[in-house]
Motif scaffolding. Sequence first.
Motif, PDB file in Angstrom:
ATOM      1  N   ALA A 146     -52.610   7.363  32.356  1.00 39.21           N
ATOM      2  CA  ALA A 146     -52.653   7.370  34.271  1.00 39.21           C
ATOM      3  C   ALA A 146     -53.206   6.624  34.565  1.00 39.21           C
ATOM      4  CB  ALA A 146     -53.477   8.910  34.211  1.00 39.21           C
ATOM      5  N   GLU A 147     -53.763   5.516  34.449  1.00 37.36           N
ATOM      6  CA  GLU A 147     -54.232   4.175  35.216  1.00 37.36           C
ATOM      7  C   GLU A 147     -53.035   3.223  35.280  1.00 37.36           C
ATOM      8  OE1 GLU A 147     -57.592   1.878  33.788  1.00 37.36           O
ATOM      9  OE2 GLU A 147     -58.430   3.867  34.943  1.00 37.36           O
ATOM     10  N   SER A 148     -52.055   3.556  33.798  1.00 39.68           N
ATOM     11  CA  SER A 148     -51.010   1.997  34.217  1.00 39.68           C
ATOM     12  C   SER A 148     -50.033   2.649  34.721  1.00 39.68           C
ATOM     13  CB  SER A 148     -50.768   2.389  32.140  1.00 39.68           C
ATOM     14  OG  SER A 148     -51.485   1.917  31.525  1.00 39.68           O
ATOM     15  N   GLU A 149     -49.952   4.169  35.340  1.00 41.51           N
ATOM     16  CA  GLU A 149     -48.816   4.294  35.620  1.00 41.51           C
ATOM     17  C   GLU A 149     -49.090   4.374  37.314  1.00 41.51           C
ATOM     18  OE1 GLU A 149     -47.903   9.363  37.090  1.00 41.51           O
ATOM     19  OE2 GLU A 149     -47.677   8.676  35.070  1.00 41.51           O
ATOM     20  N   THR A 150     -49.911   4.129  37.683  1.00 44.43           N
ATOM     21  CA  THR A 150     -50.880   4.153  39.678  1.00 44.43           C
ATOM     22  C   THR A 150     -50.315   3.051  38.999  1.00 44.43           C
ATOM     23  OG1 THR A 150     -52.247   5.627  38.747  1.00 44.43           O
ATOM     24  CG2 THR A 150     -52.860   4.275  40.648  1.00 44.43           C
ATOM     25  N   ALA A 151     -50.718   1.972  38.683  1.00 42.42           N
ATOM     26  CA  ALA A 151     -50.673   0.410  38.654  1.00 42.42           C
ATOM     27  C   ALA A 151     -49.190   0.457  38.708  1.00 42.42           C
ATOM     28  CB  ALA A 151     -51.583  -0.382  37.259  1.00 42.42           C
ATOM     29  N   GLY A 152     -48.582   0.725  37.909  1.00 45.74           N
ATOM     30  CA  GLY A 152     -46.842   0.736  37.716  1.00 45.74           C
ATOM     31  C   GLY A 152     -46.550   0.873  39.331  1.00 45.74           C
ATOM     32  N   TRP A 153     -47.067   1.911  39.867  1.00 46.46           N
ATOM     33  CA  TRP A 153     -46.760   2.903  40.885  1.00 46.46           C
ATOM     34  C   TRP A 153     -46.641   1.930  41.891  1.00 46.46           C
ATOM     35  CZ3 TRP A 153     -43.297   5.045  42.798  1.00 46.46           C
ATOM     36  CH2 TRP A 153     -42.388   6.583  42.481  1.00 46.46           C
ATOM     37  N   LEU A 154     -48.162   1.381  42.125  1.00 44.93           N
ATOM     38  CA  LEU A 154     -48.547  -0.208  43.266  1.00 44.93           C
ATOM     39  C   LEU A 154     -47.334  -1.020  42.968  1.00 44.93           C
ATOM     40  CD1 LEU A 154     -52.364   0.919  43.043  1.00 44.93           C
ATOM     41  CD2 LEU A 154     -50.931   1.224  44.766  1.00 44.93           C
ATOM     42  N   LEU A 155     -47.520  -1.399  41.824  1.00 44.84           N
ATOM     43  CA  LEU A 155     -46.103  -3.023  41.931  1.00 44.84           C
ATOM     44  C   LEU A 155     -44.742  -2.486  42.126  1.00 44.84           C
ATOM     45  CD1 LEU A 155     -45.831  -5.547  40.416  1.00 44.84           C
ATOM     46  CD2 LEU A 155     -45.883  -5.309  38.340  1.00 44.84           C
ATOM     47  N   ALA A 156     -44.489  -1.458  41.463  1.00 40.39           N
ATOM     48  CA  ALA A 156     -43.388  -1.083  42.200  1.00 40.39           C
ATOM     49  C   ALA A 156     -43.224  -0.497  43.714  1.00 40.39           C
ATOM     50  CB  ALA A 156     -42.612  -0.144  41.277  1.00 40.39           C
TER      51      ALA A 156
END
Length: 231
Positions: A146-156
């Motif tokens: 879930a943290e990877s997903e949040t980081a990915g959203w922010l980066l995207a």
Amino acid sequence: MDWREFAEQMAQLARRLLAKDSPQATLEEIVTAAVELIDGCEAAGILAVRKGRAVSLAVSGDMVEESDRLQGELGEGPCFDAARRVDDDRMFRIGDMTKPQPAWPRYAPAARGLGIGSMMGFLLYTEDEDFGALDCYSTRPGAFTAESETAGWLLASHAAVAVSSARTVDQLEHALETRHAIGEAMGILRERHRLSEDDAFAVLRRISQHHNVKLRDVAQNIREKRPEKKP
């Protein structure tokens, strides 16, 4: 994940993206950043779908390039779907690619053959347009949390704005180059044929329409064929 450290890394990324001199360099920097900043991400790529055809805009590693190629050939796959906004989904996370994936019956076995264990992807978009999907790969099942997903959203989200800005700058520079080429070609025609400014532009436009060639290309052709002045 240390979110304070992540925020600092995102700030550094913003400066790197600003320093890039073309949209392509911006895309490549985003792919590199995905591997650096997203936990579990071993490789990444940006895939776009143009007129139903898959286009790899930037990749890190042969696995990503081959995955993009397969999805384009098969017309299915999570990245392919994300780039096309199937069901209006703007992200996906596949925890274990070694398990059956009914949504992609042909792509999933091929992905396992490439050594893909898990995947995650995000649509790169602004309010006005989509740029494709940022896709993250790992050889390990369950690599993305879930943290990877949040980081990915922010980066995207950050990346989409950067791509949009880079494209705008690129388009402005292209427009300036076009205006300069047309102006120079008009000057050549005016000098060569004693034409007014309006008449010179009318000649360029007539050639463009008659031969179905862009005005900028007509102007460039006239510039290239201008005889060199003798010393």
